[in-house]
Each structure stands twice: as structure tokens, then as C-alpha cells.
Write a protein that holds these residues in place. Structure first.
Motif, PDB file in Angstrom:
ATOM      1  N   PRO A  81      21.969  49.036 -33.201  1.00  0.00           N
ATOM      2  CA  PRO A  81      22.341  48.100 -34.273  1.00  0.00           C
ATOM      3  C   PRO A  81      21.315  47.002 -34.518  1.00  0.00           C
ATOM      4  O   PRO A  81      21.205  46.494 -35.636  1.00  0.00           O
ATOM      5  CB  PRO A  81      23.674  47.515 -33.774  1.00  0.00           C
ATOM      6  CG  PRO A  81      24.226  48.562 -32.861  1.00  0.00           C
ATOM      7  CD  PRO A  81      23.030  49.146 -32.182  1.00  0.00           C
ATOM      8  N   LEU A  82      20.565  46.613 -33.487  1.00  0.00           N
ATOM      9  CA  LEU A  82      19.540  45.579 -33.654  1.00  0.00           C
ATOM     10  C   LEU A  82      18.195  46.182 -34.034  1.00  0.00           C
ATOM     11  O   LEU A  82      17.455  45.599 -34.840  1.00  0.00           O
ATOM     12  CB  LEU A  82      19.391  44.783 -32.356  1.00  0.00           C
ATOM     13  CG  LEU A  82      18.417  43.599 -32.395  1.00  0.00           C
ATOM     14  CD1 LEU A  82      18.902  42.555 -33.404  1.00  0.00           C
ATOM     15  CD2 LEU A  82      18.272  42.970 -31.016  1.00  0.00           C
ATOM     16  N   LEU A  83      17.892  47.356 -33.478  1.00  0.00           N
ATOM     17  CA  LEU A  83      16.586  47.975 -33.715  1.00  0.00           C
ATOM     18  C   LEU A  83      16.438  48.485 -35.144  1.00  0.00           C
ATOM     19  O   LEU A  83      15.377  48.342 -35.756  1.00  0.00           O
ATOM     20  CB  LEU A  83      16.377  49.123 -32.725  1.00  0.00           C
ATOM     21  CG  LEU A  83      15.005  49.804 -32.741  1.00  0.00           C
ATOM     22  CD1 LEU A  83      13.908  48.790 -32.423  1.00  0.00           C
ATOM     23  CD2 LEU A  83      14.973  50.959 -31.745  1.00  0.00           C
ATOM     24  N   LYS A  84      17.507  49.048 -35.694  1.00  0.00           N
ATOM     25  CA  LYS A  84      17.433  49.643 -37.037  1.00  0.00           C
ATOM     26  C   LYS A  84      17.032  48.630 -38.109  1.00  0.00           C
ATOM     27  O   LYS A  84      16.069  48.874 -38.855  1.00  0.00           O
ATOM     28  CB  LYS A  84      18.766  50.299 -37.389  1.00  0.00           C
ATOM     29  CG  LYS A  84      18.812  50.865 -38.798  1.00  0.00           C
ATOM     30  CD  LYS A  84      20.192  51.418 -39.105  1.00  0.00           C
ATOM     31  CE  LYS A  84      20.341  51.781 -40.570  1.00  0.00           C
ATOM     32  NZ  LYS A  84      21.705  52.257 -40.892  1.00  0.00           N
ATOM     33  N   PRO A  85      17.720  47.482 -38.257  1.00  0.00           N
ATOM     34  CA  PRO A  85      17.300  46.530 -39.306  1.00  0.00           C
ATOM     35  C   PRO A  85      15.910  45.971 -39.076  1.00  0.00           C
ATOM     36  O   PRO A  85      15.212  45.637 -40.043  1.00  0.00           O
ATOM     37  CB  PRO A  85      18.369  45.431 -39.238  1.00  0.00           C
ATOM     38  CG  PRO A  85      19.001  45.564 -37.897  1.00  0.00           C
ATOM     39  CD  PRO A  85      18.923  47.016 -37.545  1.00  0.00           C
ATOM     40  N   LEU A  86      15.480  45.880 -37.814  1.00  0.00           N
ATOM     41  CA  LEU A  86      14.143  45.369 -37.537  1.00  0.00           C
ATOM     42  C   LEU A  86      13.079  46.371 -37.971  1.00  0.00           C
ATOM     43  O   LEU A  86      12.069  45.997 -38.577  1.00  0.00           O
ATOM     44  CB  LEU A  86      13.993  45.052 -36.045  1.00  0.00           C
ATOM     45  CG  LEU A  86      12.645  44.457 -35.610  1.00  0.00           C
ATOM     46  CD1 LEU A  86      12.375  43.158 -36.368  1.00  0.00           C
ATOM     47  CD2 LEU A  86      12.632  44.211 -34.108  1.00  0.00           C
ATOM     48  N   VAL A  87      13.304  47.648 -37.684  1.00  0.00           N
ATOM     49  CA  VAL A  87      12.353  48.680 -38.099  1.00  0.00           C
ATOM     50  C   VAL A  87      12.287  48.773 -39.623  1.00  0.00           C
ATOM     51  O   VAL A  87      11.221  48.936 -40.207  1.00  0.00           O
ATOM     52  CB  VAL A  87      12.745  50.046 -37.489  1.00  0.00           C
ATOM     53  CG1 VAL A  87      11.896  51.167 -38.073  1.00  0.00           C
ATOM     54  CG2 VAL A  87      12.594  50.015 -35.973  1.00  0.00           C
ATOM     55  N   LEU A  88      13.441  48.638 -40.268  1.00  0.00           N
ATOM     56  CA  LEU A  88      13.511  48.760 -41.721  1.00  0.00           C
ATOM     57  C   LEU A  88      13.036  47.511 -42.462  1.00  0.00           C
ATOM     58  O   LEU A  88      12.727  47.577 -43.656  1.00  0.00           O
ATOM     59  CB  LEU A  88      14.959  49.050 -42.143  1.00  0.00           C
ATOM     60  CG  LEU A  88      15.469  50.469 -41.952  1.00  0.00           C
ATOM     61  CD1 LEU A  88      16.986  50.512 -42.142  1.00  0.00           C
ATOM     62  CD2 LEU A  88      14.791  51.425 -42.921  1.00  0.00           C
ATOM     63  N   LEU A  89      12.972  46.393 -41.774  1.00  0.00           N
ATOM     64  CA  LEU A  89      12.824  45.081 -42.399  1.00  0.00           C
ATOM     65  C   LEU A  89      11.747  45.016 -43.472  1.00  0.00           C
ATOM     66  O   LEU A  89      12.020  44.698 -44.635  1.00  0.00           O
ATOM     67  CB  LEU A  89      12.558  44.035 -41.314  1.00  0.00           C
ATOM     68  CG  LEU A  89      12.317  42.600 -41.793  1.00  0.00           C
ATOM     69  CD1 LEU A  89      13.549  42.066 -42.500  1.00  0.00           C
ATOM     70  CD2 LEU A  89      11.940  41.701 -40.609  1.00  0.00           C
ATOM     71  N   TRP A  90      10.499  45.325 -43.111  1.00  0.00           N
ATOM     72  CA  TRP A  90       9.387  45.134 -44.051  1.00  0.00           C
ATOM     73  C   TRP A  90       9.421  46.160 -45.181  1.00  0.00           C
ATOM     74  O   TRP A  90       9.072  45.840 -46.313  1.00  0.00           O
ATOM     75  CB  TRP A  90       8.064  45.205 -43.291  1.00  0.00           C
ATOM     76  CG  TRP A  90       7.884  44.069 -42.346  1.00  0.00           C
ATOM     77  CD1 TRP A  90       7.358  42.843 -42.635  1.00  0.00           C
ATOM     78  CD2 TRP A  90       8.265  44.031 -40.967  1.00  0.00           C
ATOM     79  NE1 TRP A  90       7.364  42.047 -41.516  1.00  0.00           N
ATOM     80  CE2 TRP A  90       7.914  42.741 -40.466  1.00  0.00           C
ATOM     81  CE3 TRP A  90       8.839  44.940 -40.086  1.00  0.00           C
ATOM     82  CZ2 TRP A  90       8.133  42.361 -39.145  1.00  0.00           C
ATOM     83  CZ3 TRP A  90       9.066  44.566 -38.767  1.00  0.00           C
ATOM     84  CH2 TRP A  90       8.720  43.290 -38.314  1.00  0.00           C
ATOM     85  N   PHE A  91       9.865  47.364 -44.880  1.00  0.00           N
ATOM     86  CA  PHE A  91       9.948  48.394 -45.917  1.00  0.00           C
ATOM     87  C   PHE A  91      11.005  48.028 -46.961  1.00  0.00           C
ATOM     88  O   PHE A  91      10.754  48.067 -48.173  1.00  0.00           O
ATOM     89  CB  PHE A  91      10.273  49.758 -45.300  1.00  0.00           C
ATOM     90  CG  PHE A  91       9.297  50.215 -44.260  1.00  0.00           C
ATOM     91  CD1 PHE A  91       7.981  50.500 -44.608  1.00  0.00           C
ATOM     92  CD2 PHE A  91       9.668  50.352 -42.938  1.00  0.00           C
ATOM     93  CE1 PHE A  91       7.063  50.930 -43.650  1.00  0.00           C
ATOM     94  CE2 PHE A  91       8.767  50.777 -41.972  1.00  0.00           C
ATOM     95  CZ  PHE A  91       7.459  51.064 -42.324  1.00  0.00           C
ATOM     96  N   THR A  92      12.206  47.689 -46.489  1.00  0.00           N
ATOM     97  CA  THR A  92      13.302  47.405 -47.423  1.00  0.00           C
ATOM     98  C   THR A  92      13.055  46.130 -48.211  1.00  0.00           C
ATOM     99  O   THR A  92      13.354  46.071 -49.409  1.00  0.00           O
ATOM    100  CB  THR A  92      14.639  47.294 -46.674  1.00  0.00           C
ATOM    101  OG1 THR A  92      14.538  46.310 -45.635  1.00  0.00           O
ATOM    102  CG2 THR A  92      15.037  48.619 -46.056  1.00  0.00           C
TER     103      THR A  92
END
Length: 247
Positions: A81-92
Motif C-alpha cells: 500500500p505504501l510502495l505502489k503510490p510512491l512508484v507511481l508518483l512521478w508518472f501519474t
């Protein structure tokens, strides 16, 4: 753009902008990489659940549901739950800022540039710090029980857009993540409920994304991104007018 757009007008304008030749297709392409990352995380999560169920024993689950719940908490991967938004952050966020440009009148999207636009010294670390500050504030709200967390989420919801505008237009590019969060809180005074109702009106799309296992997110997200950008543009315009009147 004219100020004081209604929620329906924001959504209609988003649809109109997407209907420009090639825009929706280009935005779908820009969303493919974040979509793939989301699908991978979803698959990993599902496989993790299946693995825990298998180890516990599927037949035991019906007989010992409480023990399975405890077992799952002890053996599941809580980092997702924490890793997913961090990985997606710059792309999204890169695609979200492109959606803002489209709402403001841009009629061309370069998908590769849109998804990678924040991987530079101007935005990269600032976007990370905005995310960190908003997460910390959210956690503080959660520790004070759920209700205080809700105003924090909506009060800081415009932080990324504000950072993008602030960093782009500020003299010498001097605009901090903390300033963005603070400005978002000020801008959203009196607008949190309106944003909540807007999100509620889009709930059907979120449910559709969930029940289809996010397989069509890259098609749905362009519309949602333009609506979100439109709300920010509308509130930002109203806020700037109020500030000008006070000065």
C-alpha cells in the motif's frame, strides 16, 4: 477560463477537451505505463493473497475464519500500500499536469514527454517532498481518528498542482513543497465539500475500475484527470481573484 464553473460544467469541459482530435488517444498512451505498474501491483497483491490462503489451507478458512484473519495479518506483505503510490508518483503526476495543460487549452499531447516530464532537477525532489508532507499530515489525522483525516486529505488535495504552477512561474523557480501544501490548505477553505461532492459524483468510475481489476484504467483515467485538473483550475482562478480584491 471563466471562473465559477459548476461541477457539471467542469465535467462537460473535460469531455470537450478530450474530444479534440487525437487528445484522448494520446492521453491513453500516456497512461499506459502507470496502468501497467498498477496491473503489476494488483497481480502481485492477488498472488500474495493466494499464497497465504494456500499455506493456511483453503479448507480451514471456512472453519477457522478468525484464525485465518490473524494468520493473514502476520504473513501478508504490508509494504504494497505504501510502495505502489510512491512508484507511481512521478508518472501519474506528470500525466496529471499534462491534463491540466489540456484543460487550459493545449491541444497536443506528447505521451512520452507527459509521463516522464517530472524526472528532472526542477520537479523530481519537490514532488517527492509534497507527497511526504501530505502523507505525514494524513497519518497525523488518522492518529486523531478518521474524521480529522478527511479534511486533511481534501485540504491538501491541490498541493501537487500548486507546486507545478508555483515551480513553473515563480521567480528563479523558488517555490517549496511546504509552500504548496500551505497554499492548498488556504485555497481549499470553503471548497472541501464541493470537491468531496465532485469525487462522489465520479464514484461510479472508481467502482468500474475496481471491478474490472484496473484493466481499463488507461482508457478511463484521462477523463478523471481532466475533471480533477478542471476543479483545480476553477478554484485557483477564484482564489486568485479573491487575493487580488484583498490587495
Amino acid at each position: 477560463m471563466q471562473p465559477n464553473l459548476t461541477r457539471q460544467q467542469i465535467k462537460q469541459r473535460a469531455k470537450t477537451q478530450l474530444r479534440q482530435p487525437g487528445v484522448w488517444g494520446q492521453m491513453m498512451i500516456a497512461n499506459i505505463l502507470p496502468w501497467l505498474i498498477t496491473v503489476i501491483f494488483t497481480l502481485v497483491t492477488v498472488l500474495g493473497i493466494v499464497a497465504v490462503m494456500t499455506k493456511f489451507g483453503v479448507s480451514r478458512m471456512a472453519l477457522q475464519p478468525e484464525q485465518f484473519a490473524t494468520y493473514y495479518q502476520q504473513h501478508s506483505d504490508t509494504s504494497m500500500p505504501l510502495l505502489k503510490p510512491l512508484v507511481l508518483l512521478w508518472f501519474t503526476q506528470g500525466v496529471a499536469f499534462t491534463a491540466l495543460d489540456i484543460f487550459r487549452g493545449a491541444n497536443r499531447v506528447r505521451p512520452g514527454q507527459a509521463v516522464m516530464r517530472l524526472f528532472n532537477g526542477q520537479y523530481f525532489f519537490g514532488i517527492l517532498f509534497v507527497w511526504v508532507f501530505t502523507v505525514v499530515l494524513y497519518l497525523i489525522g488518522m492518529m486523531a481518528f478518521v474524521i480529522p483525516a478527511i479534511p486533511i486529505v481534501f485540504g491538501t488535495s491541490m498541493s501537487f498542482y500548486i507546486y507545478y504552477d508555483g515551480k513553473t512561474h515563480a521567480e528563479n523557480g523558488r517555490f517549496s513543497a511546504m509552500q504548496a501544501v500551505g497554499h492548498s490548505w488556504q485555497m481549499m477553505r470553503g471548497n472541501k465539500l464541493d470537491y468531496f461532492v465532485l469525487k462522489l459524483s465520479l464514484l461510479g468510475w472508481s467502482i468500474l475500475k475496481a471491478i474490472t481489476w484496473h484493466l481499463f484504467d488507461f482508457m478511463i483515467n484521462p477523463y478523471l484527470q481532466l475533471v480533477d485538473a478542471g476543479f483545480y483550475e476553477n478554484v485557483q482562478t477564484q482564489y486568485a481573484q479573491k487575493q487580488a480584491e484583498l490587495n
